[in-house]
Design a protein around this motif. Structure first.
Motif, short mmCIF file in Angstrom:
data_model
loop_
_atom_site.label_atom_id
_atom_site.label_comp_id
_atom_site.label_asym_id
_atom_site.label_seq_id
_atom_site.Cartn_x
_atom_site.Cartn_y
_atom_site.Cartn_z
N LYS A 147 0.38 2.15 -3.76
CA LYS A 147 -0.75 3.22 -3.87
C LYS A 147 -0.18 4.55 -3.84
N LYS A 172 -9.48 7.19 -0.76
CA LYS A 172 -9.26 7.43 -2.34
C LYS A 172 -8.80 8.73 -2.70
N ILE A 211 -5.01 6.76 1.18
CA ILE A 211 -5.67 5.13 0.75
C ILE A 211 -7.02 5.08 1.11
N GLU A 226 0.91 -1.37 -0.06
CA GLU A 226 0.00 0.00 -0.11
C GLU A 226 0.83 1.42 -0.08
N ASN A 286 0.17 10.82 -6.43
CA ASN A 286 0.52 9.87 -5.27
C ASN A 286 1.84 9.85 -4.69
N LYS A 338 -2.02 6.55 4.68
CA LYS A 338 -3.15 5.56 4.98
C LYS A 338 -4.37 6.58 4.79
#
Length: 643
Positions: free
Chosen positions: A198, A456, A453, A64, A414, A450
């Protein structure tokens, strides 16, 4: 051929001919590993199986959160992300963790010091403090190689976190302004790794991974007019603060001669402005070289010269006849891997500047702080002896804020940064580059990863839509954000009808829920007992369900606690676990009128203590505070309770 020309031409030749491992030679135009990188020419006969074969040297893994660079910033980012529950990997191109603070370079983990107020120090808490306390507990001998292992244990024991050493991030796959994966080369296993993620965090300093993604960055010094910075040069130029090599000595108890190596470069003492030799135990940070164009390309040339300059300084100490006190002193360690202060600075939605820091601008998205002076090292380093080695332009009256918008990329959705590669001006970097400040930035982006993630969101979305959620989590995790009190509505301790302490020497037990978990200036935000074996009782008029308790103790944030290369510099700090820290305590809850113990802590090593236990309906929680690591009284700054 001049040495500088030799290095530049041979570097270009290496890239052009595809010699060695490079991002250009590893992937084809579709992003796939090329056949020559797959070891197709490998002529291997495995005698155990009696077969010929090709070793498997390419792996694909998914996480992640991907953190590249394991200096103090990267360590704090990776640990913070893992603690949120994110599956995280920490990638480092060296065999040890710590970056500039590792045994390879040995930069002190300095933080906010030399403030102009009477307290001078405003020490950092959170993950970076945890590391420093553990080091004094497990490494009282102040060994840098042992420090490496303290850090390694701290990181590798963290759940949800994998560590990859000797691994260089070479290339990045970017589509629609987002990174999908990065290509890494692990030299010890001769293996290419494609690492999917991610959220990506580049904490590597030089930022090759981020640069390969297409993230916008700049190098060099801005001119005065761009950000109205009085300490900037009149006109912009390409200079970057230099890299240094350090050394440590020991006393042999008898005279020992020194014979310099052939690559030694003589130290011309009569030309050195303020580069003075004041001691023989450790140093010298001013053995430094900058660059006026590309300090990364110049690294190997500068490394060779820096080793020569360092031995030149030591030759002067030992053989000039001017330092008779050095007769018994010998070199015990000389760094071979120069520590860099500046290279790429990646651009975020905000570029933090000298003017904002000096004026103490308040940012709605503040997530970290700093306060080291504007410590700009001079262009050219030791090869510019007419100038002082560093311009200590100014100190601060109080700490300044670092905004979250300076910690993520403006054009890669990201990608975040922490450390010396964040979105600041050259002058601002002269303060923000300090190790513990970098650690605070790291914890901020690791925590943010986090949140992004789960929702989103991009980091920009987080900054614009719900920065309070990041700030509240950082405050809960013992990161101080200046002038931003915590306001967690889920904290049941704030809803208590009464908070009563068995004794009070200073402060007030009601301050344990006011949202400020340290004394600020002369304003008290703590409760302190009169002696040990004290109690704090929280009560509610109606029963509440409680399963988590968090408290923040005292580690004396006005005192330094970092390890030095020169132990003499430890004279004004405690070289052990802070004596003020709460060591032993228990937690009891009232059930049907009877007190029941639900948690017990012994030999605690952290200012922030988080405890979980079976959910219990209760009208009272009692903290039985038994002992410290040496102080006569017990001090707390915050108590939190959650269902």
């Amino acid at each position: 051929m001049k040495r500088r020309d030799f290095f530049k031409k041979t570097t270009l030749a290496t890239v052009a001919t595809g010699v060695g491992v490079s991002s250009a030679s590893a992937k084809d135009k579709n992003g796939n590993i090329k056949e020559q990188a797959k070891r197709g020419k490998d002529n291997w006969y495995q005698v155990g199986e009696g077969k010929k074969g090709v070793p498997s040297r390419h792996k694909k893994v998914s996480y992640e959160v991907v953190v590249v660079g394991a200096g103090i910033a990267g360590i704090c980012a990776a640990v913070a992300a893992a603690r949120t529950g994110a599956k995280t990997v920490l990638i480092n191109d060296r065999p040890v963790l710590g970056g500039n603070a590792s045994s390879e370079i040995r930069v002190t983990v300095n933080g906010v010091m030399h403030l102009k107020n009477k307290h001078k120090i405003e020490r950092e808490t959170g993950i970076v403090e945890e590391l420093l306390i553990e080091n004094w507990h497990y490494n009282p001998q102040e060994s840098y190689p042992v420090w490496d292992h303290v850090v390694y244990d701290f990181v590798t024991r963290e759940k949800n976190l994998d560590v990859m050493l000797n691994t260089q991030a070479l290339d990045t796959s970017t589509k629609n302004n987002k990174i999908s994966d990065i290509l890494c080369w692990q030299s010890t296993t001769e293996t290419y790794y494609t690492i999917e993620g991610k959220m990506f965090c580049d904490c590597s300093g030089d930022g090759l991974m981020a640069a390969q993604s297409g993230a916008e960055y700049r190098t060099g010094r801005e001119g005065k007019s761009e950000f109205n910075e009085s300490f900037a040069p009149d006109n912009a130029d390409g200079w970057q603060m230099g890299a240094s090599v350090m050394m440590i000595t020991k006393d042999m108890g008898r005279p020992v001669k020194y014979f310099p190596p052939k690559f030694m470069i003589p130290y011309e003492a009569d030309k050195m402005n303020k580069r003075r030799i004041k001691h023989f135990k450790e140093g010298y940070w001013w053995v430094e070289l900058g660059s006026d164009y590309d300090i990364i390309a110049d690294y190997e040339e500068n490394r060779h010269k820096l080793l020569g300059y360092m031995h030149g300084v030591w030759d002067h100490v030992k053989n000039s006849g001017k330092y008779p006190g050095s007769e018994n002193i010998v070199l015990d360690w000389v760094g071979s891997f120069p520590g860099r202060r500046e290279s790429r600075r990646f651009m975020g939605d905000h570029i933090l500047s000298q003017t904002e820091m000096q004026n103490n601008k308040q940012f709605e998205d503040a997530v970290a702080y700093g306060g080291w002076s504007f410590d700009e090292h001079c262009p050219g380093g030791i090869e510019n002896p007419s100038e002082p080695p560093s311009y200590f332009h100014a100190r601060f009256d109080e700490v300044y804020q670092v905004p979250f918008r300076s910690l993520y990329s403006k054009n890669i959705e990201n990608l975040m940064f922490a450390g010396r590669n964040v979105s600041v001006t050259h002058v601002a970097l002269s303060s923000t580059r300090i190790q513990a400040t970098c650690g605070l930035m790291g914890q901020a982006i690791g925590t943010a990863a986090k949140l992004c993630i789960d929702n989103k969101w991009s980091p920009r979305d987080l900054a614009n839509k719900d920065i309070a959620s990041l700030q509240e989590q950082l405050l809960r995790d013992d990161v101080y954000i200046p002038k931003r009190p915590a306001n967690d509505k889920n904290n049941l301790a704030k809803q208590a009808s009464s908070i009563i302490a068995s004794s009070t020497r200073s402060g007030d037990s009601q301050l344990l829920v006011n949202g400020i978990s340290r004394d600020v200036g002369d304003v008290v935000h703590h409760w302190e007992s009169e002696g040990k074996n004290a109690e704090v009782l929280l009560e509610w008029e109606k029963s509440v369900s409680i399963s988590q308790l968090e408290l923040k103790g005292d580690t004396n944030l006005r005192r330094n606690m970092m390890m030095h290369k020169n132990p003499d510099k430890n004279a004004k700090q405690v070289t052990a676990v802070p004596p003020e820290l709460l060591k032993d305590f228990t937690v009891e809850v009232r059930v049907n009128g009877q007190w029941k113990e639900v948690a017990k802590v012994e030999d605690n090593l952290t200012r922030l203590v988080k405890l979980s236990f079976d959910a219990t309906n209760t009208t009272g929680v009692k903290l039985k505070l038994k002992d410290t690591w040496g102080a006569d009284n017990i001090r707390l700054y915050e108590v939190r309770l959650y269902s």
